[in-house]
Motif scaffolding. Structure first.
Motif, PDB file in Angstrom:
ATOM      1  N   ALA A 179       1.627  -3.340  -1.326  1.00 24.12           N
ATOM      2  CA  ALA A 179       1.157  -2.797   0.581  1.00 24.12           C
ATOM      3  C   ALA A 179       0.544  -1.346  -0.022  1.00 24.12           C
ATOM      4  CB  ALA A 179       2.002  -3.326   1.654  1.00 24.12           C
ATOM      5  N   ARG A 180       1.335  -0.675  -1.542  1.00 20.37           N
ATOM      6  CA  ARG A 180       0.883   0.302  -1.574  1.00 20.37           C
ATOM      7  C   ARG A 180      -0.402   0.548  -2.627  1.00 20.37           C
ATOM      8  NH1 ARG A 180       7.280   1.456  -3.052  1.00 20.37           N
ATOM      9  NH2 ARG A 180       8.457   1.480  -0.828  1.00 20.37           N
ATOM     10  N   LEU A 181      -0.107  -0.458  -3.320  1.00 21.25           N
ATOM     11  CA  LEU A 181      -1.494  -0.168  -4.049  1.00 21.25           C
ATOM     12  C   LEU A 181      -2.634  -0.238  -3.473  1.00 21.25           C
ATOM     13  CD1 LEU A 181      -2.257  -0.589  -7.651  1.00 21.25           C
ATOM     14  CD2 LEU A 181      -2.670  -3.017  -6.733  1.00 21.25           C
ATOM     15  N   CYS A 182      -2.513  -1.290  -2.646  1.00 15.56           N
ATOM     16  CA  CYS A 182      -3.830  -1.231  -1.225  1.00 15.56           C
ATOM     17  C   CYS A 182      -3.607  -0.540  -0.613  1.00 15.56           C
ATOM     18  CB  CYS A 182      -4.025  -2.443  -0.406  1.00 15.56           C
ATOM     19  SG  CYS A 182      -4.235  -4.443  -1.489  1.00 15.56           S
ATOM     20  N   ALA A 183      -3.067   0.769  -0.288  1.00 13.24           N
ATOM     21  CA  ALA A 183      -2.913   2.410   0.597  1.00 13.24           C
ATOM     22  C   ALA A 183      -4.085   3.402  -0.273  1.00 13.24           C
ATOM     23  CB  ALA A 183      -1.479   2.485   0.632  1.00 13.24           C
ATOM     24  N   GLY A 184      -3.446   2.746  -1.949  1.00 14.27           N
ATOM     25  CA  GLY A 184      -3.821   3.771  -2.511  1.00 14.27           C
ATOM     26  C   GLY A 184      -6.064   3.566  -2.941  1.00 14.27           C
ATOM     27  N   GLU A 185      -6.295   2.416  -3.084  1.00 10.46           N
ATOM     28  CA  GLU A 185      -7.091   2.401  -2.563  1.00 10.46           C
ATOM     29  C   GLU A 185      -8.247   3.027  -1.900  1.00 10.46           C
ATOM     30  OE1 GLU A 185      -8.700  -1.685  -4.408  1.00 10.46           O
ATOM     31  OE2 GLU A 185      -6.331  -2.676  -4.394  1.00 10.46           O
ATOM     32  N   ALA A 186      -7.227   2.039  -0.222  1.00 12.17           N
ATOM     33  CA  ALA A 186      -7.895   3.427   1.031  1.00 12.17           C
ATOM     34  C   ALA A 186      -8.389   3.428   0.673  1.00 12.17           C
ATOM     35  CB  ALA A 186      -6.910   1.981   1.872  1.00 12.17           C
TER      36      ALA A 186
END
Length: 296
Positions: free
Chosen positions: A208-215
């Motif tokens: 989730a944190r990785l995807c947050a960075g992408e977003a």
């Protein structure tokens, strides 16, 4: 790379844009490896800030931003990225494996890639001109496609967020370790006429944190592309009590805050900001003949 995939120089050109991604306190906590059929993203734990980020949450978010920057750069160069996130449970620092397939660049790909070199972290006071709802809706939509939620802090929720920001700054100012890290890696910010956005995710694990960075990257590049200035605030989320305050006071306890973003218009008289220094690609790139390069 082999099998009809782009040559290493093309990949390095894309990586040169990928490493332009913002990172918390400019830690730049990524390492890259070019394999025969994929590019691999790894978290570099030696870049960790043990006082402000003991769980390495900020590091993973930063790597997610670099991953999205790379995907955008590759798309503009004619390659679509197929991402396998956290491909090896036994190696949690192996954050992504990126396979490439040919792709016809769109005008959107080219525009967003061009925004990478124009984006700056703007810590200055923003002007009082309002950000149109259409632009706020656009960045919200772009984040949603990457699994994140963007909420604008308004009225009472803005007051709660500003209080958390100020309280976190005071707490950090009293901690010698935090003062040292903040002095070495970054600067301080105060809300002004900017809109305050909270980017959150429904889960709070490493993926989730990785995807947050992408977003986060998508929000910042989209804002840059339409002429808006941005600045990511980290202090209110680096203290568990303040992060919980933001979760309850802004997000109604419904999701996990991963980043706070100031967004607005820079004054028309403001001078262009210089780019923040980045490590060279060769300094963050491992090859498959490197002894520790097991993910190739």
């Amino acid at each position: 790379m082999d099998h009809g995939l782009p040559d290493d120089q093309t990949v390095k050109a894309a990586l040169a844009l990928g490493v332009r991604a913002p990172s918390v306190h400019n830690t730049q906590p990524w390492r890259w490896r070019i394999g025969d059929s994929a590019v691999h993203l790894h978290l570099d734990p030696t870049r960790a800030l043990t006082s402000t980020d003991p769980e390495q949450r900020d590091l993973v978010v930063s790597c997610g931003a670099a991953l999205h920057h790379l995907r955008i750069a590759l798309a503009a160069l004619g390659w679509s990225a197929v991402v396998d996130r956290l491909p090896n449970p036994a190696a949690p620092n192996h954050l992504a494996s990126i396979e490439l397939v040919r792709h016809r660049p769109t005008p959107f790909d080219v525009e967003l890639s061009a925004a990478i070199t124009r984006r700056r972290t703007d810590r200055r006071q923003f002007s009082s001109w309002p950000v149109t709802p259409g632009y706020l809706g656009l960045v919200t939509e772009r984040a949603a496609t990457l699994g994140a939620i963007v909420r604008q802090a308004t009225d009472g929720s803005r007051d709660s967020l500003v209080q958390a920001i100020c309280m976190a700054a005071e707490r950090h100012a009293g901690d010698p370790g935090d003062r040292f890290e903040l002095a070495e890696w970054g600067g301080r910010h105060e809300p002004d006429y900017a809109e305050l956005l909270v980017l959150s995710t429904s889960a709070d694990d490493r993926c989730a944190r990785l995807c947050a960075g992408e977003a986060l990257s998508a929000v910042l590049l989209t804002a840059t592309n339409v002429g808006l200035a941005t600045c990511v605030l980290t202090e209110p989320l680096e203290i568990p009590a303040m992060r919980q305050r933001v979760r309850v006071g802004v997000l109604d306890d419904g999701s996990y805050p991963q980043a706070v973003i100031r967004i607005g218009w820079a004054p028309t008289s403001a001078e262009p900001l210089p780019p923040t220094p980045r490590r060279a690609v060769d300094d963050v790139l491992d090859t498959c003949d490197t002894p520790q390069a097991t993910a190739c």
